[in-house]
Design an enzyme around this catalytic site. Sequence first.
Site, PDB file in Angstrom:
ATOM      1  N   CYS A 183       0.822  -1.207   0.000  1.00 36.38           N
ATOM      2  CA  CYS A 183       0.000   0.000   0.000  1.00 36.38           C
ATOM      3  C   CYS A 183       0.858   1.260   0.000  1.00 36.38           C
ATOM      4  O   CYS A 183       1.953   1.275   0.545  1.00 36.38           O
ATOM      5  CB  CYS A 183      -0.867   0.040   1.247  1.00 36.38           C
ATOM      6  SG  CYS A 183      -1.793  -1.442   1.535  1.00 36.38           S
ATOM      7  N   ARG A 206       4.774   0.385  -6.084  1.00 35.69           N
ATOM      8  CA  ARG A 206       4.810  -0.406  -4.853  1.00 35.69           C
ATOM      9  C   ARG A 206       3.897  -1.624  -4.939  1.00 35.69           C
ATOM     10  O   ARG A 206       4.033  -2.552  -4.159  1.00 35.69           O
ATOM     11  CB  ARG A 206       4.394   0.466  -3.664  1.00 35.69           C
ATOM     12  CG  ARG A 206       5.369   1.581  -3.367  1.00 35.69           C
ATOM     13  CD  ARG A 206       4.785   2.555  -2.374  1.00 35.69           C
ATOM     14  NE  ARG A 206       4.589   1.971  -1.067  1.00 35.69           N
ATOM     15  CZ  ARG A 206       5.513   1.924  -0.110  1.00 35.69           C
ATOM     16  NH1 ARG A 206       6.703   2.436  -0.334  1.00 35.69           N
ATOM     17  NH2 ARG A 206       5.260   1.387   1.055  1.00 35.69           N
ATOM     18  N   TRP A 261      -3.048  -2.688  -1.382  1.00 34.22           N
ATOM     19  CA  TRP A 261      -2.625  -4.037  -1.772  1.00 34.22           C
ATOM     20  C   TRP A 261      -3.327  -4.961  -0.777  1.00 34.22           C
ATOM     21  O   TRP A 261      -3.017  -4.937   0.415  1.00 34.22           O
ATOM     22  CB  TRP A 261      -1.111  -4.126  -1.664  1.00 34.22           C
ATOM     23  CG  TRP A 261      -0.477  -5.299  -2.315  1.00 34.22           C
ATOM     24  CD1 TRP A 261      -0.154  -5.419  -3.640  1.00 34.22           C
ATOM     25  CD2 TRP A 261      -0.038  -6.509  -1.699  1.00 34.22           C
ATOM     26  NE1 TRP A 261       0.458  -6.625  -3.872  1.00 34.22           N
ATOM     27  CE2 TRP A 261       0.537  -7.320  -2.702  1.00 34.22           C
ATOM     28  CE3 TRP A 261      -0.078  -6.996  -0.386  1.00 34.22           C
ATOM     29  CZ2 TRP A 261       1.067  -8.576  -2.445  1.00 34.22           C
ATOM     30  CZ3 TRP A 261       0.448  -8.252  -0.135  1.00 34.22           C
ATOM     31  CH2 TRP A 261       1.014  -9.030  -1.163  1.00 34.22           C
ATOM     32  N   ASN A 271      -1.701   1.842   6.038  1.00 29.11           N
ATOM     33  CA  ASN A 271      -0.802   0.768   5.560  1.00 29.11           C
ATOM     34  C   ASN A 271      -0.461  -0.082   6.764  1.00 29.11           C
ATOM     35  O   ASN A 271      -0.231   0.459   7.843  1.00 29.11           O
ATOM     36  CB  ASN A 271       0.531   1.325   5.050  1.00 29.11           C
ATOM     37  CG  ASN A 271       0.388   2.069   3.752  1.00 29.11           C
ATOM     38  OD1 ASN A 271      -0.689   2.138   3.197  1.00 29.11           O
ATOM     39  ND2 ASN A 271       1.482   2.623   3.296  1.00 29.11           N
ATOM     40  N   GLY A 272      -0.346  -1.393   6.545  1.00 25.39           N
ATOM     41  CA  GLY A 272       0.052  -2.266   7.649  1.00 25.39           C
ATOM     42  C   GLY A 272      -1.088  -3.191   8.024  1.00 25.39           C
ATOM     43  O   GLY A 272      -2.023  -3.405   7.236  1.00 25.39           O
ATOM     44  N   GLU A 330      19.035 -15.830  -9.002  1.00 24.88           N
ATOM     45  CA  GLU A 330      18.522 -14.512  -9.359  1.00 24.88           C
ATOM     46  C   GLU A 330      17.998 -14.509 -10.804  1.00 24.88           C
ATOM     47  O   GLU A 330      16.968 -13.904 -11.101  1.00 24.88           O
ATOM     48  CB  GLU A 330      19.640 -13.463  -9.160  1.00 24.88           C
ATOM     49  CG  GLU A 330      19.300 -12.052  -9.547  1.00 24.88           C
ATOM     50  CD  GLU A 330      18.102 -11.464  -8.814  1.00 24.88           C
ATOM     51  OE1 GLU A 330      17.614 -12.062  -7.844  1.00 24.88           O
ATOM     52  OE2 GLU A 330      17.638 -10.405  -9.261  1.00 24.88           O
ATOM     53  N   LYS A 366      14.141 -13.514 -11.593  1.00 24.22           N
ATOM     54  CA  LYS A 366      13.781 -12.434 -12.524  1.00 24.22           C
ATOM     55  C   LYS A 366      12.860 -12.979 -13.599  1.00 24.22           C
ATOM     56  O   LYS A 366      11.857 -12.382 -13.947  1.00 24.22           O
ATOM     57  CB  LYS A 366      15.065 -11.874 -13.147  1.00 24.22           C
ATOM     58  CG  LYS A 366      15.190 -10.415 -13.289  1.00 24.22           C
ATOM     59  CD  LYS A 366      15.268  -9.541 -12.090  1.00 24.22           C
ATOM     60  CE  LYS A 366      14.868 -10.069 -10.774  1.00 24.22           C
ATOM     61  NZ  LYS A 366      15.089  -9.247  -9.622  1.00 24.22           N
ATOM     62  N   GLU A 398       9.346 -13.837 -12.171  1.00 21.89           N
ATOM     63  CA  GLU A 398       8.551 -12.732 -11.626  1.00 21.89           C
ATOM     64  C   GLU A 398       7.979 -11.828 -12.717  1.00 21.89           C
ATOM     65  O   GLU A 398       6.861 -11.350 -12.589  1.00 21.89           O
ATOM     66  CB  GLU A 398       9.387 -12.024 -10.549  1.00 21.89           C
ATOM     67  CG  GLU A 398       9.823 -10.650 -10.677  1.00 21.89           C
ATOM     68  CD  GLU A 398      10.671 -10.175  -9.494  1.00 21.89           C
ATOM     69  OE1 GLU A 398      11.899 -10.161  -9.621  1.00 21.89           O
ATOM     70  OE2 GLU A 398      10.108  -9.769  -8.475  1.00 21.89           O
ATOM     71  N   HIS A 412      20.498 -34.258  -8.971  1.00 14.11           N
ATOM     72  CA  HIS A 412      19.899 -34.866  -7.772  1.00 14.11           C
ATOM     73  C   HIS A 412      18.382 -34.706  -7.766  1.00 14.11           C
ATOM     74  O   HIS A 412      17.760 -34.734  -6.714  1.00 14.11           O
ATOM     75  CB  HIS A 412      20.513 -34.265  -6.509  1.00 14.11           C
ATOM     76  CG  HIS A 412      21.968 -34.582  -6.370  1.00 14.11           C
ATOM     77  ND1 HIS A 412      22.438 -35.840  -6.113  1.00 14.11           N
ATOM     78  CD2 HIS A 412      23.069 -33.807  -6.510  1.00 14.11           C
ATOM     79  CE1 HIS A 412      23.767 -35.842  -6.065  1.00 14.11           C
ATOM     80  NE2 HIS A 412      24.170 -34.598  -6.320  1.00 14.11           N
ATOM     81  N   LYS A 460       6.601  -3.771  -4.661  1.00 20.81           N
ATOM     82  CA  LYS A 460       8.007  -3.378  -4.598  1.00 20.81           C
ATOM     83  C   LYS A 460       8.527  -3.454  -3.173  1.00 20.81           C
ATOM     84  O   LYS A 460       9.649  -3.845  -2.925  1.00 20.81           O
ATOM     85  CB  LYS A 460       8.158  -1.952  -5.151  1.00 20.81           C
ATOM     86  CG  LYS A 460       9.587  -1.439  -5.166  1.00 20.81           C
ATOM     87  CD  LYS A 460      10.435  -2.200  -6.176  1.00 20.81           C
ATOM     88  CE  LYS A 460      11.872  -1.722  -6.249  1.00 20.81           C
ATOM     89  NZ  LYS A 460      12.723  -2.697  -6.949  1.00 20.81           N
TER      90      LYS A 460
HETATM   91  O1  M6R Z   1      13.566  -4.088  -0.508  1.00 25.61           O
HETATM   92  P1  M6R Z   1      14.161  -5.456  -0.298  1.00 25.61           P
HETATM   93  O2  M6R Z   1      15.479  -5.607  -0.964  1.00 25.61           O
HETATM   94  O3  M6R Z   1      14.206  -5.853   1.121  1.00 25.61           O
HETATM   95  O4  M6R Z   1      13.153  -6.444  -1.026  1.00 25.61           O
HETATM   96  C1  M6R Z   1      13.315  -7.828  -0.924  1.00 25.61           C
HETATM   97  C2  M6R Z   1      12.462  -8.559  -1.934  1.00 25.61           C
HETATM   98  O5  M6R Z   1      11.112  -8.318  -1.696  1.00 25.61           O
HETATM   99  C3  M6R Z   1      12.804  -8.138  -3.359  1.00 25.61           C
HETATM  100  O6  M6R Z   1      14.153  -8.322  -3.649  1.00 25.61           O
HETATM  101  C4  M6R Z   1      11.973  -8.935  -4.376  1.00 25.61           C
HETATM  102  O7  M6R Z   1      12.363 -10.290  -4.360  1.00 25.61           O
HETATM  103  C5  M6R Z   1      12.115  -8.340  -5.766  1.00 25.61           C
HETATM  104  N1  M6R Z   1      10.818  -8.176  -6.374  1.00 25.61           N
HETATM  105  C6  M6R Z   1      12.931  -9.145  -6.682  1.00 25.61           C
HETATM  106  O8  M6R Z   1      13.000  -8.616  -7.963  1.00 25.61           O
END
Ligand code: M6R
Length: 601
Positions: free
Chosen positions: A2, A28, A78, A104-105, A474, A478, A481, A497, A596
């Site tokens: 949010c 976000r 959100w 938020n929260g 990673e 990527k 996601e 394995h 985000k």
């Molecule tokens: O702000 P942060 O680095 O703590 O965020 C951690 C993860 O939420 C963040 O890296 C997330 O996995 C990304 N969307 C990856 O692209």
Amino acid sequence: MCGIIGCVGRDAETLDVLLSGLDSLEYRGYDSAGVALANGSVAVEKREGELGHLKNAVAAGGDTSDLRGPAGIGHTRWSTHGPPSDENAHPHTDCAGEVAVVHNGIIENYDELKADLLDAGHEFDSDTDSEVVPHLVEDALADGATPEEAFRAAVARLEGSYALAAVFGDSEAILATREGSPLVLGVADNAAYLASDVPAFLEYTDRVVYLDDGEFARLESGSWTVTDREGRLLEKSVSRVEWDAEQTAKSGYDHYMLKEIHEQPQALRKCLRGRVDELTGTVDVDALAGLAAESVQFVACGTSYHAALFGAQSLREAGVPAQAFLASEYATSPPPVSDGTLVVGITQSGETADTLSALREAKNRGVETLAMTNVVGSTASRECDRTLFIRAGPEIGVAATKTFSSQVVACNLLSASLAEQGDARDVVEALRDLPGQVQEILDSSRAEQVAERFVYSEGYFFIGRGHHHPVALEGALKMKEITYEHAEGFPAGELKHGPLALVTSETPVFAVVTGRGEKATKTIGNVKEVEARDAPVVAVTDGVSEVERYADAVLEIPETHPRVAPVLANVQLQLVAYFVAKQLGRSIDKPRNLAKSVTVE
Ligand code: M6R
């Protein structure tokens, strides 16, 4: 997650400022949005779905709309309690429509508060936990409290995490507070702003005041005050943010993600500036001065966790015992610590609830904490004993790109600083060349052609050994996601394995292999295993090991130090994921279901 925006003192422009702030907070992640403006009474408009739905509804009101007034608040939601819907969107109001609140929260005791309020005759319009707040305020107002007293009385009854902002029909002030959720004030001569994140008001002011947990803000045209829980006035310092509005614009790129991938050379230069001495080959980072950790525990989530895996490995190589933990798991079985333990939270946003909670766990156990973050003024930076800023500049795309590269470089700085005896000269030389080498990749990458060739695959696998294990993870993160396609990353040796059962001619395997020696040779062995199962192999390589002889496609990277190569390999994988997602027409900057900044555990 949010997003909150608030603005007072912009009179006829209030609504525009709120809508543009919501635009800036879109990254976000959200599934509904709304605004409330105070002008004798409170006018609210809110809609499920994209911001466009809200804007259409606002426009439909035309000149006769009562969405006007000197003070207003806006919100992108959100969903947590209740599905995305017009009713569940914020702001929420009391029964009389005298107060509107955004939140938020998570309010953990909302069930019991709601039950009490229902018994007292309040009527609720939503399924949210947040809606209890305006009704609690309403009760206090009915008892004769002023808006500020009523707001404080309501907040005093809440348990959980919150950033809250409220406007009142008969007041021109915005009241706000926070506990465990980000909230920052923007101050200008005749106006004041508040938001979950600076980009929401950066167009209007670069002067900010960071609220701490338990503090209350009162914003009026031309003035602002911050008080503690007891109402005592606090002296808060005003900081200037270095980011400017241009940095948070797309600047001609189709997507923020592509812009941020291309910003990497500049981001890396900033991360290194003033911290390495190329002549002596030494590293000198102010934030790390005098640091002498005997062991290091990293805590992080998602992409930052992959950087943490890299960090732990490079520290172990430098002679410092180190481990990386998923922040969400850290507290469930906390590892042993001693006086010399340093806990490092890697977090781009500095607001990730899981990471903050792991860092707090570490603090409670009395160990020194270090935040490695991108955001000045973030909660992690304010709560930790030390902060190493990665200086990547604003990252708007939900997929972390440039911040991963900067985190890996910052981990190199950390391990060079803590190394018992240094091989720092080699790493420093490699770091000096890194921004230029990233630029070379950006100028010549064949990732788009590789993406075209494999775009309709059944799944994607990524393998790498040692420092390339985090890159494999990673690369897969990527890919999944932003393309919504199945992707998995493995340490190369693990493939046989189990995961090998999934490898077919329809599942390309991206193999990251650099340098020569045992790691490269063994990974080439793994490449042959997948080749024997007819899987197409894409080698991400510097060409030293000649893995390309066994590959169907090659993504080249320049030769460099093994602790720097992961950054280069990862840039190629970022580009592949981007171009696959683009060809599939995905929502690259705002992938479905993702946020985000993940501010709930
Ligand atoms: O702000 P942060 O680095 O703590 O965020 C951690 C993860 O939420 C963040 O890296 C997330 O996995 C990304 N969307 C990856 O692209």
